[in-house]
Design a protein around this motif. Structure first.
Motif, PDB file in Angstrom:
ATOM      1  N   UNK A 281       5.471   2.667  -0.822  1.00 27.56           N
ATOM      2  CA  UNK A 281       4.708   3.645  -0.499  1.00 27.56           C
ATOM      3  C   UNK A 281       3.703   4.343  -1.437  1.00 27.56           C
ATOM      4  N   UNK A 282       2.749   5.083  -1.199  1.00 25.59           N
ATOM      5  CA  UNK A 282       1.819   5.364  -1.997  1.00 25.59           C
ATOM      6  C   UNK A 282       1.447   6.956  -2.072  1.00 25.59           C
ATOM      7  N   UNK A 283       0.988   7.487  -2.939  1.00 30.80           N
ATOM      8  CA  UNK A 283       0.325   8.896  -2.750  1.00 30.80           C
ATOM      9  C   UNK A 283      -0.774   8.874  -3.828  1.00 30.80           C
ATOM     10  N   UNK A 284      -2.040   9.353  -3.091  1.00 26.62           N
ATOM     11  CA  UNK A 284      -3.598   8.889  -3.508  1.00 26.62           C
ATOM     12  C   UNK A 284      -4.119  10.251  -3.787  1.00 26.62           C
ATOM     13  N   UNK A 285      -4.628  10.531  -4.920  1.00 27.59           N
ATOM     14  CA  UNK A 285      -5.568  11.581  -5.134  1.00 27.59           C
ATOM     15  C   UNK A 285      -6.961  11.204  -4.522  1.00 27.59           C
ATOM     16  N   UNK A 286      -7.611  11.651  -3.432  1.00 28.56           N
ATOM     17  CA  UNK A 286      -8.685  11.046  -2.615  1.00 28.56           C
ATOM     18  C   UNK A 286      -9.746  11.652  -3.333  1.00 28.56           C
TER      19      UNK A 286
ATOM     20  N   UNK B 221      -1.887  -1.247  -5.485  1.00 24.25           N
ATOM     21  CA  UNK B 221      -1.598  -0.219  -4.285  1.00 24.25           C
ATOM     22  C   UNK B 221      -1.333  -1.023  -2.993  1.00 24.25           C
ATOM     23  N   UNK B 222      -1.349  -2.285  -3.100  1.00 19.64           N
ATOM     24  CA  UNK B 222      -1.010  -3.427  -1.942  1.00 19.64           C
ATOM     25  C   UNK B 222      -1.568  -2.899  -0.659  1.00 19.64           C
ATOM     26  N   UNK B 223      -1.136  -2.593   0.414  1.00 20.22           N
ATOM     27  CA  UNK B 223      -1.280  -2.504   1.528  1.00 20.22           C
ATOM     28  C   UNK B 223      -2.302  -1.169   1.799  1.00 20.22           C
ATOM     29  N   UNK B 224      -2.033  -0.346   1.059  1.00 11.74           N
ATOM     30  CA  UNK B 224      -2.694   1.085   1.003  1.00 11.74           C
ATOM     31  C   UNK B 224      -4.361   0.819   0.470  1.00 11.74           C
ATOM     32  N   UNK B 225      -4.607  -0.356   0.107  1.00 13.53           N
ATOM     33  CA  UNK B 225      -5.885  -0.497  -0.128  1.00 13.53           C
ATOM     34  C   UNK B 225      -6.958  -0.382   1.057  1.00 13.53           C
ATOM     35  N   UNK B 226      -6.356  -0.742   2.129  1.00 12.44           N
ATOM     36  CA  UNK B 226      -7.081  -0.782   3.343  1.00 12.44           C
ATOM     37  C   UNK B 226      -7.294   0.647   3.843  1.00 12.44           C
ATOM     38  N   UNK B 227      -6.382   1.520   4.041  1.00 17.34           N
ATOM     39  CA  UNK B 227      -6.869   2.993   4.344  1.00 17.34           C
ATOM     40  C   UNK B 227      -7.362   3.857   3.305  1.00 17.34           C
ATOM     41  N   UNK B 228      -7.219   3.333   1.877  1.00 16.02           N
ATOM     42  CA  UNK B 228      -7.816   4.001   0.907  1.00 16.02           C
ATOM     43  C   UNK B 228      -9.387   3.657   0.905  1.00 16.02           C
ATOM     44  N   UNK B 229      -9.520   2.337   1.219  1.00 17.22           N
ATOM     45  CA  UNK B 229     -10.911   1.864   1.358  1.00 17.22           C
ATOM     46  C   UNK B 229     -11.718   2.485   2.350  1.00 17.22           C
ATOM     47  N   UNK B 230     -11.201   2.510   3.461  1.00 13.46           N
ATOM     48  CA  UNK B 230     -11.672   3.358   4.696  1.00 13.46           C
ATOM     49  C   UNK B 230     -12.243   4.862   4.208  1.00 13.46           C
ATOM     50  N   UNK B 231     -11.273   5.550   3.592  1.00 12.51           N
ATOM     51  CA  UNK B 231     -11.673   6.926   3.567  1.00 12.51           C
ATOM     52  C   UNK B 231     -12.567   6.776   2.437  1.00 12.51           C
TER      53      UNK B 231
ATOM     54  N   UNK C 221     -13.394  16.284   3.736  1.00 15.12           N
ATOM     55  CA  UNK C 221     -12.169  15.196   3.897  1.00 15.12           C
ATOM     56  C   UNK C 221     -11.061  15.623   3.135  1.00 15.12           C
ATOM     57  N   UNK C 222      -9.887  16.208   3.560  1.00 13.54           N
ATOM     58  CA  UNK C 222      -8.849  16.636   2.854  1.00 13.54           C
ATOM     59  C   UNK C 222      -7.869  15.542   2.784  1.00 13.54           C
ATOM     60  N   UNK C 223      -6.603  16.133   2.317  1.00 14.51           N
ATOM     61  CA  UNK C 223      -5.345  15.106   2.258  1.00 14.51           C
ATOM     62  C   UNK C 223      -4.660  14.934   3.542  1.00 14.51           C
ATOM     63  N   UNK C 224      -3.755  14.223   3.619  1.00 16.24           N
ATOM     64  CA  UNK C 224      -2.945  14.039   4.974  1.00 16.24           C
ATOM     65  C   UNK C 224      -1.735  13.370   4.571  1.00 16.24           C
ATOM     66  N   UNK C 225      -0.676  13.634   5.360  1.00 18.62           N
ATOM     67  CA  UNK C 225       0.616  12.777   5.301  1.00 18.62           C
ATOM     68  C   UNK C 225       0.445  11.965   6.558  1.00 18.62           C
ATOM     69  N   UNK C 226       0.986  10.569   6.072  1.00 19.21           N
ATOM     70  CA  UNK C 226       0.681   9.698   7.258  1.00 19.21           C
ATOM     71  C   UNK C 226       1.551   8.572   7.323  1.00 19.21           C
ATOM     72  N   UNK C 227       2.189   8.115   8.535  1.00 23.24           N
ATOM     73  CA  UNK C 227       3.296   7.033   8.468  1.00 23.24           C
ATOM     74  C   UNK C 227       2.480   6.256   9.647  1.00 23.24           C
TER      75      UNK C 227
ATOM     76  N   UNK D 249      -8.732   8.725  12.484  1.00 19.90           N
ATOM     77  CA  UNK D 249      -7.889   9.819  12.149  1.00 19.90           C
ATOM     78  C   UNK D 249      -8.673  10.890  11.329  1.00 19.90           C
ATOM     79  N   UNK D 250      -9.473  10.284  10.364  1.00 20.58           N
ATOM     80  CA  UNK D 250     -10.054  11.275   9.306  1.00 20.58           C
ATOM     81  C   UNK D 250     -11.247  11.804  10.133  1.00 20.58           C
ATOM     82  N   UNK D 251     -11.714  11.027  10.908  1.00 21.52           N
ATOM     83  CA  UNK D 251     -12.874  11.396  11.797  1.00 21.52           C
ATOM     84  C   UNK D 251     -12.491  12.515  12.611  1.00 21.52           C
TER      85      UNK D 251
END
Ligand code: GLA
Length: 393
Positions: free
Chosen positions: A74-79, A88-98, A115-121, A145-147
């Motif tokens: 799991x990860x918690x990221x300051x965007x 950061x493993x798999x979360x690099x994909x959504x991080x890169x997108x943001x 673009x603010x934060x979110x909790x996402x599963x 989702x961000x859009x």
């Protein structure tokens, strides 16, 4: 059921308050047109009815908390300061997108801090690393989702392009546009005829009458796939540079089969000439495949699938023993129109067009023969062609 399960898990991870929203993005299978989406070619993918699901709740700060039911990490990221981090493993994909969406706003003179934060599963039912675009699926899902959450008003095609950019520049795989386009823009019961140079596209009805598509997962891990992928891209660029010495073209796939015969001597014999020949002829096969599918000529369509695989094996060198074995065994079955690898290759999945009445026997027989020869247990999926990325109300 899946939404209930995901919602329950969301509450467990992040607590109960606030409104949740739900989104889905499919995986894709490419019917034909492999390794030509970075050579200006035409591809013919369709979205699947399996994919990645997400339940999300916006936050007031700039923290994104990522959880996936498929992964323990799991990860918690300051965007406000997104950087690539291998850990950061798999979360690099959504991080890169943001990050791509933020950069896009900034480059267009807008305020990226909307673009603010979110909790996402997330939960996915696309087998990871199988060549069915699980990474494009999570990228486009996150972009949508961000859009939506922050009213960015970007079109799906803009999101698709930004996701590809994220894959290229943030995650370091120089992939083409096909996967993100297919999962973003797919349409139930249609395949997408996509010109990857201009992004002009058409939906082609994928009416298979007495046949079904069977995806066969070799379950061979795609080791080193990313570096080999980038190597193929470099080889195509080198071949193109040689072509350009004798003919003005922007992409290898600008050449027709006849033009290729005229210029091929200018390309170094061996690897470079083989790679280029695959690209030119694969592009021609795609055009013919689309035409014959529209006439319901599944026999010819199947032959083109077979020819595509053989070229990927002999000229492009991206198949390997597992994919070749599965395809070979598939073609022995009565009722198989055609069978080929799909996606990047180096392991992953095959796609076969099979008469409905042979589908069960196919899975048993190909499964047993493949396992006996490779020692790997394969999986088969009878998939349907589904819609692209969407919010689920
Ligand atoms: C991967 C890439 C695509 C495409 C295929 C091969 O899936 O992400 O862009 O190049 O390989 O056709």
């Amino acid at each position: 059921m899946i939404w209930q399960r995901l919602t329950d898990r969301f509450y467990e991870e992040f607590g109960r308050d606030g409104q949740l929203r739900r989104f889905f993005t499919p995986g894709r299978v490419n019917l034909i047109g492999e390794h030509i989406d970075y050579n200006g070619g035409r591809v013919f993918p369709c979205a699947l009815d399996i994919g990645t699901y997400a339940v999300v709740r916006p936050r007031e700060d700039y923290v994104v908390r990522f959880v996936s039911t498929n992964m323990t990490f799991k990860n918690e990221v300051d965007i406000s300061a997104i950087v690539y981090d291998k850990g950061d493993g798999w979360t690099n994909y959504p991080k890169g997108t943001i990050k791509m969406l933020q950069d896009h706003l900034t480059e267009n003179g807008k305020d990226a801090s909307v673009i603010k934060g979110m909790d996402i599963i997330y939960e996915g039912n696309i087998p990871n690393g199988s060549g069915l675009s699980s990474s494009a699926s999570i990228e486009v899902l996150t972009a949508m989702i961000v859009n939506e959450l922050w009213d960015l008003n970007l079109s799906m095609i803009d999101l698709v392009k930004l996701c590809q950019k994220g894959e290229n520049t943030f995650n370091g795989v120089s992939s083409g546009i096909m996967d993100q386009f297919a999962v973003g823009m797919g349409k139930k019961d249609f395949a997408i005829s996509l010109n990857t140079d201009t992004l002009a596209y058409d939906y082609v009805p994928c009416v298979l009458e007495d046949a079904v598509l069977i995806i066969g997962n070799t379950n061979k891990k795609r080791g080193l796939a990313d570096s080999k992928y980038n190597e193929r891209l470099a080889e195509c660029r080198a071949a193109l540079a040689e072509v350009q010495k004798v003919k003005a073209v922007n992409h290898l796939c600008d050449l027709s089969a006849t033009e290729w015969q005229e210029v091929k001597q200018a390309v170094s014999e061996g690897i470079l000439r083989n790679r280029a020949e695959h690209c030119v002829l694969e592009n021609e096969r795609v055009k013919e495949a689309i035409a014959v599918l529209q006439k319901n000529d599944l026999v010819r369509f199947g032959q083109l699938l077979n020819a595509s695989h053989d070229s990927l094996r002999d000229l492009y060198d991206v198949t390997g023993i597992e994919l070749d074995t599965m395809v070979e065994e598939a073609r022995k079955i009565n009722g198989v129109y055609g069978s080929r690898m799909t996606g990047a290759g180096f392991g992953g999945c095959t796609v076969s067009l099979v008469k409905k009445e042979a589908a069960e026997h196919f899975q048993k027989q190909v499964g047993a023969a493949y396992e006996a020869k490779t020692g790997l247990k394969p999986e088969f999926y009878l998939v349907n062609i589904g819609d692209g990325a969407r919010e689920v109300k």
